[in-house]
Scaffold this motif. Structure first.
Motif, PDB file in Angstrom:
ATOM      1  N   CYS A 226      18.609  34.682 -74.728  1.00 38.19           N
ATOM      2  CA  CYS A 226      17.507  35.456 -75.320  1.00 38.19           C
ATOM      3  C   CYS A 226      16.342  35.662 -74.384  1.00 38.19           C
ATOM      4  O   CYS A 226      15.438  36.360 -74.485  1.00 38.19           O
ATOM      5  N   GLY A 227      16.479  34.754 -73.091  1.00 41.62           N
ATOM      6  CA  GLY A 227      15.302  34.680 -72.321  1.00 41.62           C
ATOM      7  C   GLY A 227      14.540  33.689 -72.705  1.00 41.62           C
ATOM      8  O   GLY A 227      13.357  33.541 -71.804  1.00 41.62           O
ATOM      9  N   GLY A 228      14.548  32.738 -73.717  1.00 36.61           N
ATOM     10  CA  GLY A 228      13.682  31.781 -74.093  1.00 36.61           C
ATOM     11  C   GLY A 228      13.890  30.750 -73.089  1.00 36.61           C
ATOM     12  O   GLY A 228      14.754  30.234 -72.572  1.00 36.61           O
ATOM     13  N   VAL A 229      12.735  29.637 -73.159  1.00 36.03           N
ATOM     14  CA  VAL A 229      12.819  28.531 -72.352  1.00 36.03           C
ATOM     15  C   VAL A 229      13.272  27.405 -73.153  1.00 36.03           C
ATOM     16  O   VAL A 229      13.120  27.357 -74.386  1.00 36.03           O
ATOM     17  N   LEU A 230      13.960  26.484 -72.470  1.00 37.80           N
ATOM     18  CA  LEU A 230      14.777  25.555 -73.330  1.00 37.80           C
ATOM     19  C   LEU A 230      14.178  24.400 -73.552  1.00 37.80           C
ATOM     20  O   LEU A 230      13.527  23.613 -72.586  1.00 37.80           O
TER      21      LEU A 230
ATOM     22  N   GLY B  64      24.995  22.747 -74.751  1.00 37.33           N
ATOM     23  CA  GLY B  64      25.263  21.412 -74.406  1.00 37.33           C
ATOM     24  C   GLY B  64      24.241  21.011 -73.473  1.00 37.33           C
ATOM     25  O   GLY B  64      23.636  21.568 -72.625  1.00 37.33           O
ATOM     26  N   LYS B  65      24.090  19.516 -73.232  1.00 36.47           N
ATOM     27  CA  LYS B  65      22.814  18.979 -72.530  1.00 36.47           C
ATOM     28  C   LYS B  65      23.071  19.267 -70.960  1.00 36.47           C
ATOM     29  O   LYS B  65      22.153  19.132 -70.159  1.00 36.47           O
ATOM     30  N   ASP B  66      24.463  19.576 -70.602  1.00 37.32           N
ATOM     31  CA  ASP B  66      24.742  19.439 -69.080  1.00 37.32           C
ATOM     32  C   ASP B  66      24.813  20.966 -68.785  1.00 37.32           C
ATOM     33  O   ASP B  66      25.531  21.180 -67.461  1.00 37.32           O
ATOM     34  N   GLU B  67      24.928  21.784 -69.642  1.00 35.09           N
ATOM     35  CA  GLU B  67      25.166  23.404 -69.117  1.00 35.09           C
ATOM     36  C   GLU B  67      24.377  23.795 -68.028  1.00 35.09           C
ATOM     37  O   GLU B  67      23.132  23.404 -67.748  1.00 35.09           O
ATOM     38  N   ARG B  68      24.750  24.531 -66.941  1.00 39.66           N
ATOM     39  CA  ARG B  68      24.214  24.981 -65.680  1.00 39.66           C
ATOM     40  C   ARG B  68      23.677  26.137 -66.155  1.00 39.66           C
ATOM     41  O   ARG B  68      23.826  27.243 -65.500  1.00 39.66           O
ATOM     42  N   ILE B  69      22.733  26.066 -67.019  1.00 37.73           N
ATOM     43  CA  ILE B  69      21.560  27.345 -67.226  1.00 37.73           C
ATOM     44  C   ILE B  69      20.211  27.283 -67.195  1.00 37.73           C
ATOM     45  O   ILE B  69      19.785  25.878 -67.264  1.00 37.73           O
TER      46      ILE B  69
END
Ligand SMILES: [Zn+2]
Length: 374
Positions: free
Chosen positions: A23-27, A13-18
């Motif tokens: 997997c370690g990838g950049v979003l 989701g666009k608002d997730e606090r991650i």
């Protein structure tokens, strides 16, 4: 709109606090609704928020702004070449990072986060501190102990908690990642909303050229804050039919830490991790493990761009050449000057083309250090 990992394809989701994928990838952000109502835009205030319909912040009440953006585009001479310089050091905190911070902290405010951490060689830390202060969000910054005193003073005066970490830039990153397990990591290197701010640089360049693309844009490149921002911005302008070409995007690294340049030279898709052993005055582009390195190399190919490299002696020559024309930037910004001369020499940039140099950080931040080396 959603967050997507290009490594494994997982969606969030666009608002997730991650700050990264499991997997370690950049979003990346996908599914944006972008438009450029040019008649409305020209009547608005000269800030990045004039491109309101292209910035993915839902509610106006969450916008955190210090009036940043719409920096001047002025002619300068570099060697025998007449180019246009985008004065992107003319921002509230003295660097282009305010483009990214304004949008990223607006997003952070919108999702109700009250506390952020960030790590930086200085400029991003100062910028995130300033916008956090404006938003009333508490902020903690991790900086390498060698960061410029001016930038550290800025961070402290904006009211952030400052942690000075001994060792390399990577040691600082390690320290912040430990803390990021339980606090929101508002990272200019990881958070995709940061690039949603830096992309406004492309919008401004296009608008200032009469809604046209230049032939090439040259900028410093560490983890692609400017470089990838330019790519996203020009791509959106093309997708909406506002401009009809993608400029060649030319990035510049320092001899002391050039993992992307090395991969480019060797024709690799991914940078190898690099160990920095030498110091440089161009501290702002030194990132040994750029997490967006693969995206940058892909963009070099796609835009028929290139990567360049300069040493400290060339950096000082570039800095003096700009200063002699009334433009005072920090060493990290001045690396573009001599790199451009090399791009001309090897035919990547041709005389008569419309070329933009991005000048990203103010010399005033490091005036004390500069007085010792000139
Ligand atoms: Zn993933």
């Amino acid at each position: 709109m959603k967050l997507v990992c290009p490594e494994c394809g997982k969606e969030y989701g666009k608002d997730e606090r991650i700050y990264k994928c499991g997997c370690g990838g950049v979003l990346d952000i996908e599914g944006k609704d972008v438009s450029f109502p040019r008649d409305k835009i020209k009547q608005r205030n000269p800030t990045i928020w004039r491109y309101r319909e292209a910035i993915p912040i839902e509610s106006n009440k969450n916008i955190v702004t210090l009036g940043e953006g719409f920096t001047p585009l002025v002619p300068v001479r570099i060697g025998s070449l007449e180019v246009m310089a985008k004065l992107d050091f003319l921002f509230p905190t003295g660097s282009f990072k305010d483009r990214g911070s304004s949008v990223m902290i607006s997003h952070v405010k919108g999702i109700g986060v009250r506390e952020v951490i960030e790590d930086s060689s200085g400029n991003a830390g100062a910028s995130v501190s300033a916008y956090s202060a404006k938003a009333g969000i508490s902020c903690e910054i991790f900086c390498p102990s060698y960061a410029s005193e001016g930038k550290l003073a800025q961070i402290l005066l904006y009211g952030a908690k400052l942690n000075r970490i001994e060792g390399t830039r990577e040691d600082t990153e390690k320290a912040v990642l430990e803390k990021a397990k339980d606090t929101y990591y508002a990272s200019h290197n990881w958070n995709p909303y940061f690039l949603e701010g830096t992309k406004t640089l492309a919008f401004e360049i296009a608008e200032q050229l009469g809604w046209k693309s230049p032939d090439s844009v040259i900028c410093p490149c560490g983890n692609g804050g400017i470089y990838l921002g330019l790519y996203i911005g020009f791509r959106e302008l093309m997708e909406q039919g506002i401009v009809d070409s993608m400029p060649k995007l030319l990035g510049v690294q320092s001899f002391a830490c050039p993992p992307i340049y090395e991969a480019y030279k060797q024709g690799k898709d991914k940078p190898d991790s690099f160990t920095q052993t030498e110091k440089t005055i161009a501290e702002g582009v030194c990132l040994a493990k750029p997490n967006r390195g693969e995206a940058i190399l892909k963009t070099v190919k796609e835009t028929k761009g290139a990567m360049g490299i300069v040493n400290d002696k060339e950096t000082i020559e570039g800095l003096k050449m700009l200063a002699s024309q009334g433009v005072f930037v920090e060493p990290t910004s001045a690396i573009v000057v001599k790199a451009l001369e090399k791009f001309v020499k090897n035919g990547i940039v041709k005389e008569g083309e419309k070329t933009i140099v991005v000048l990203s950080g103010s010399g005033l931040k490091v005036a004390g250090e500069l007085s010792k080396i000139i």
